[in-house]
Design a protein around this motif. Sequence first.
Motif, PDB file in Angstrom:
ATOM      1  N   CYS A  34       2.038  -2.014  -4.852  1.00 59.79           N
ATOM      2  CA  CYS A  34       2.123  -2.860  -3.659  1.00 59.79           C
ATOM      3  C   CYS A  34       1.637  -4.284  -3.944  1.00 59.79           C
ATOM      4  O   CYS A  34       1.005  -4.552  -4.964  1.00 59.79           O
ATOM      5  CB  CYS A  34       1.322  -2.244  -2.504  1.00 59.79           C
ATOM      6  N   CYS A  74      -2.063  -4.696  -4.583  1.00 61.35           N
ATOM      7  CA  CYS A  74      -2.468  -4.258  -5.914  1.00 61.35           C
ATOM      8  C   CYS A  74      -2.055  -5.263  -6.985  1.00 61.35           C
ATOM      9  O   CYS A  74      -2.793  -5.507  -7.931  1.00 61.35           O
ATOM     10  CB  CYS A  74      -1.898  -2.875  -6.228  1.00 61.35           C
ATOM     11  N   CYS A  99      -6.656   1.908  -3.501  1.00 62.40           N
ATOM     12  CA  CYS A  99      -5.470   1.720  -2.668  1.00 62.40           C
ATOM     13  C   CYS A  99      -4.957   3.103  -2.250  1.00 62.40           C
ATOM     14  O   CYS A  99      -4.892   4.011  -3.053  1.00 62.40           O
ATOM     15  CB  CYS A  99      -4.376   0.972  -3.432  1.00 62.40           C
ATOM     16  N   LYS A 120      -1.949   3.579  -0.718  1.00 63.48           N
ATOM     17  CA  LYS A 120      -0.492   3.565  -0.507  1.00 63.48           C
ATOM     18  C   LYS A 120       0.191   4.532  -1.479  1.00 63.48           C
ATOM     19  O   LYS A 120      -0.230   4.666  -2.629  1.00 63.48           O
ATOM     20  CB  LYS A 120       0.051   2.146  -0.700  1.00 63.48           C
ATOM     21  N   CYS A 180       1.163   3.507  -4.918  1.00 63.62           N
ATOM     22  CA  CYS A 180       0.121   3.167  -5.898  1.00 63.62           C
ATOM     23  C   CYS A 180      -0.746   4.360  -6.301  1.00 63.62           C
ATOM     24  O   CYS A 180      -1.204   4.442  -7.447  1.00 63.62           O
ATOM     25  CB  CYS A 180      -0.776   2.068  -5.341  1.00 63.62           C
TER      26      CYS A 180
HETATM   27 ZN   LIG Z   1      -1.582  -0.635  -3.764  1.00 67.29          ZN
END
Ligand SMILES: [Zn+2]
Length: 449
Positions: free
Chosen positions: A197, A200, A214, A216, A219
């Motif tokens: 992302c 990141c 993170c 997400k 990630c």
């Molecule tokens: Zn991320």
Amino acid sequence: MPKSRSRTLHAAPGMHDLLPAETALWERIERSARALAEQRGYRLVVTPLLEPTELFARGVGDTTDVVEKEMYTFEDKGGRSLSLRPEATASAVRAYFDGGLHQAPQPVRLHYWGPMFRYDRPQAGRYRQFFQFGVEAIGEAAPEVDVETIELSRTWLERCGLTGVSLQLNSIGDEVCRPRYREALRDHFRPHIETMCADCRRRFDTNPLRLLDCRKSSCEPYQQGAPRSIDFLCEPCAGHHQAVREELDALDIPFQDNPRLVRGLDYYTRTTFEFWAADLEGAQNALGGGGRYDGLAEVLGYNATPAVGFAMGVDRVVLAMQRQGVKLAPRPTRVWLIPAAEGAAVEAHKLAGELRQAGWEVGVVFGAVSLKAGMRQAQKSGAQCVLIVGPAELESATVTVRDMTAGSQRQVARAAVLDEVDRVLGFPEEDDAPNPTWTKAGAIAETDG
Ligand SMILES: [Zn+2]
Ligand SMILES: [Zn+2]
């Protein structure tokens, strides 16, 4: 005032009231927090809710995240940039130097409880005005102090009646060993960073430790197999971490090594910990955390000073208590007085004053249209003993004392009222406040405050 009543006022988004149904519990766990901290030599510090923005901005290398997006910042009438505090650690360190506490015997142990402010998306247990209970032990590098803060925060969560809370532990090293770890993380993430992302990709350069937390889906998979900070610790950091682990073991405080538990800011060092509670869906919620921040004083412009502390999210702890069914009912006012005759109100004020002097909490039903209505109101308010001053009582300098539990009553001489209330209810306890008992089975009903 405008005539239109269409716009009803409510609290600002993310801000909420604590009503008596909740404050009984809040007051109780605050008292417990204070007592546990004081027992360990921590003393109360109260710092301003507003601080110079610079105080919070200095410690935050990545200003876009915290300062601009998450702080309530404004200019006061003198043109100074002030911010509502997003946390209290920087304030405590400022107060420590401002107040000359660095010249006192070290470490200086401080505790606090109060509101913090973050302009964040409100959700369950996360508010824009939220409360933290925290301690800071400033001026000592020994790992024993880390353990002391862990033990204190863990004991408090236990006293709150919470079960199934896990202690997550890690060490993120210091400025000596962390550069090498940062490089190892970059090497690990470099092949994948283009598919990760935007946050990141930015962190890859500025703050690679944050690549580990993170959440997400783009990630998280790459975090598997990432290098662990504890494998890169220099000798002093490794020794410190080993000492913390051994002492926790010796004190029977279970913990889980969590290599993904990192802090994004450089001034955090060595010990890092969090307490997690499992919610109904099985997801882990952080109730609070802490650790060392040996680099903060220097970042703020003071002499380098080691320090460790924690901040527990009170709102999240209360939410976890509610989810686990830990409750504390508000304490009813047990004695109620009903002036039920012309001119009886003054007599009620006086009588209530005498009873309060003797230690009772006393409510007075003012404005009842009849004795019957007054009795109904007293009963709804949890009355266990009701005193009635009606026309007959006024005439004969007596008071009718009704025992609501037994359903019986006696008309006694004005001078004998206190004895009669004592007879009905027993002598008042301290503040007329019986030691509260958590309603959840197995929870602790202790007297610590
Ligand atoms: Zn991320
Ligand atoms: Zn190190």
